[in-house]
Design a protein around this motif. Structure first.
Motif, short mmCIF file in Angstrom:
data_model
loop_
_atom_site.label_atom_id
_atom_site.label_comp_id
_atom_site.label_asym_id
_atom_site.label_seq_id
_atom_site.Cartn_x
_atom_site.Cartn_y
_atom_site.Cartn_z
N LEU A 30 0.72 -1.31 0.06
CA LEU A 30 -0.07 -0.14 0.29
C LEU A 30 0.90 1.38 -0.02
O LEU A 30 0.08 2.34 0.05
N ASP A 31 2.20 1.21 0.07
CA ASP A 31 2.81 2.24 0.09
C ASP A 31 2.96 3.02 -1.34
O ASP A 31 3.62 4.35 -1.49
N ASP A 32 2.60 2.50 -2.36
CA ASP A 32 2.60 3.07 -3.64
C ASP A 32 1.58 4.05 -4.04
O ASP A 32 1.66 4.53 -4.93
N ILE A 33 0.40 4.03 -3.17
CA ILE A 33 -0.76 4.85 -3.32
C ILE A 33 -0.14 6.41 -3.39
O ILE A 33 0.18 6.76 -1.89
N SER A 34 -0.30 7.03 -4.39
CA SER A 34 -0.21 8.48 -4.13
C SER A 34 -1.06 9.47 -4.61
O SER A 34 -1.15 10.57 -3.87
N LYS A 35 -2.10 9.09 -5.23
CA LYS A 35 -3.23 10.14 -5.65
C LYS A 35 -4.49 9.13 -5.91
O LYS A 35 -4.39 8.47 -6.68
N VAL A 36 -5.60 9.48 -5.16
CA VAL A 36 -6.96 8.73 -5.33
C VAL A 36 -7.82 9.76 -5.86
O VAL A 36 -7.99 10.74 -5.09
N ALA A 37 -8.24 9.73 -6.79
CA ALA A 37 -9.67 10.42 -7.22
C ALA A 37 -9.16 11.94 -7.18
O ALA A 37 -10.14 12.60 -6.82
N GLY A 38 -8.05 12.31 -7.49
CA GLY A 38 -7.64 13.83 -7.56
C GLY A 38 -7.28 14.23 -6.33
O GLY A 38 -6.66 15.55 -6.06
N SER A 39 -7.19 13.52 -5.21
CA SER A 39 -6.67 13.97 -3.89
C SER A 39 -5.35 13.15 -3.61
O SER A 39 -5.16 12.01 -3.69
N SER A 40 -4.18 14.20 -3.54
CA SER A 40 -2.83 13.64 -3.16
C SER A 40 -2.45 13.90 -1.94
O SER A 40 -1.76 13.03 -1.50
N LEU A 41 -2.98 14.77 -1.13
CA LEU A 41 -2.33 14.97 0.19
C LEU A 41 -2.65 13.96 1.16
O LEU A 41 -2.03 13.57 2.16
N THR A 42 -4.06 13.46 1.01
CA THR A 42 -4.60 12.59 1.96
C THR A 42 -3.68 11.21 2.06
O THR A 42 -3.77 10.64 2.89
N SER A 43 -3.09 10.92 0.77
CA SER A 43 -2.54 9.64 0.89
C SER A 43 -1.39 9.57 1.77
O SER A 43 -0.89 8.59 2.27
N GLY A 44 -0.86 11.01 2.14
CA GLY A 44 0.23 10.72 2.98
C GLY A 44 0.00 10.45 4.17
O GLY A 44 0.68 9.70 5.06
N GLY A 45 -1.30 11.06 4.69
CA GLY A 45 -1.83 10.49 6.09
C GLY A 45 -2.16 9.14 6.15
O GLY A 45 -2.04 8.56 7.21
N PHE A 46 -2.92 8.66 5.13
CA PHE A 46 -3.21 7.21 4.89
C PHE A 46 -1.82 6.24 5.05
O PHE A 46 -2.15 5.25 5.84
N LYS A 47 -0.79 6.66 4.59
CA LYS A 47 0.13 5.75 4.42
C LYS A 47 1.03 5.79 5.96
O LYS A 47 1.33 4.94 6.27
N LYS A 48 0.97 7.22 6.71
CA LYS A 48 1.32 7.06 7.99
C LYS A 48 0.56 6.10 8.90
O LYS A 48 1.14 5.28 9.64
N ALA A 49 -0.72 6.24 8.78
CA ALA A 49 -1.64 5.12 9.44
C ALA A 49 -1.30 3.74 9.10
O ALA A 49 -1.35 3.12 9.99
N ILE A 50 -1.10 3.32 7.82
CA ILE A 50 -1.01 2.34 7.57
C ILE A 50 0.20 1.63 8.14
O ILE A 50 0.40 0.54 8.52
N ALA A 51 1.48 2.63 8.05
CA ALA A 51 2.72 1.96 8.78
C ALA A 51 2.49 1.75 10.04
O ALA A 51 2.95 0.83 10.48
N GLN A 52 1.64 2.70 10.65
CA GLN A 52 1.44 2.29 12.19
C GLN A 52 0.76 0.88 12.51
O GLN A 52 0.82 0.28 13.25
N ILE A 53 -0.29 0.71 11.54
CA ILE A 53 -1.23 -0.67 11.53
C ILE A 53 -0.07 -1.58 11.36
O ILE A 53 0.00 -2.78 11.87
N ARG A 54 0.80 -1.76 10.46
CA ARG A 54 1.80 -2.54 10.21
C ARG A 54 2.57 -3.13 11.41
O ARG A 54 2.68 -4.42 11.72
N GLU A 55 3.11 -2.02 12.03
CA GLU A 55 3.71 -2.08 13.45
C GLU A 55 2.87 -2.99 14.38
O GLU A 55 3.35 -3.72 15.03
N ASP A 56 1.53 -2.30 14.54
CA ASP A 56 0.67 -3.17 15.61
C ASP A 56 0.38 -4.48 15.32
O ASP A 56 0.13 -5.18 16.20
N ALA A 57 0.22 -4.74 13.86
CA ALA A 57 -0.18 -6.31 13.40
C ALA A 57 1.03 -7.22 13.27
O ALA A 57 0.72 -8.28 13.20
N ALA A 58 2.21 -6.72 13.31
CA ALA A 58 3.43 -7.58 13.07
C ALA A 58 3.50 -8.78 14.09
O ALA A 58 3.18 -8.30 15.30
N GLU A 59 3.85 -9.95 13.69
CA GLU A 59 3.95 -11.11 14.63
C GLU A 59 5.30 -11.19 15.06
O GLU A 59 6.25 -10.54 14.58
#
Length: 156
Positions: free
Chosen positions: A127-156
């Motif tokens: 999911l790190d390669d998502i950069s622009k969705v439906a004309g919105s490019s800045l929101t993806s930065g926050g989305f990727k930060k949240a996904i990075a935290q989720i990866r840490e929380d879910a890591a075995e």
């Protein structure tokens, strides 16, 4: 008709140019520099979806939430992300956009309208390669930060 002196014409012209420059920067900073239906990701659309084991990550199945922040022309924004993982793949996604207002809320709405197609069924590691969705490019930065935290929380 009143004659305009050279310094007055220069001041008017520079004022108009400055106004256009400010408007151009504001519009450009919002990230809506393409058709609102644009969705951009780096990998080819026909690339195989890898599993967590293939991409090096190993994650516990479950539902995880995190909030990612990013800066827009309107200041700091946040987007809440909740994903459900099964075998390292995203099976469900929810976004919390309740703390954002104004123009940023509009862009988060655009982002929300197209993100499921890019996330559901994919490995969380892809999911790190998502950069622009439906004309919105800045929101993806926050989305990727949240996904990075989720990866840490879910890591075995």
């Amino acid at each position: 008709m009143t004659a305009t002196t050279m310094p007055e014409r220069v001041l008017r012209a520079s004022g108009v140019a400055a106004t256009f420059a400010v408007v151009g920067l504001a519009v450009g900073a919002c990230g809506d520099d393409a058709d609102s239906s644009d969705t951009t990701t780096t990998p080819a659309d026909n690339a195989a979806v890898s599993t967590a084991a293939d991409s090096g990550g190993s994650y516990k199945d479950g539902t995880y939430s995190a909030t990612g922040t990013y800066v827009s022309p309107g200041g700091q924004q946040s987007i809440g992300v909740t994903v459900t993982l099964a075998s390292g793949n995203v099976t469900a996604l929810e976004l919390d956009r309740s703390h954002t207002k104004g123009v940023s809320a509009t862009f988060q709405g655009k982002f929300a309208s197209g993100i499921n197609d890019l996330v559901i069924g994919k490995s969380i590691d892809d999911l790190d390669d998502i950069s622009k969705v439906a004309g919105s490019s800045l929101t993806s930065g926050g989305f990727k930060k949240a996904i990075a935290q989720i990866r840490e929380d879910a890591a075995e």
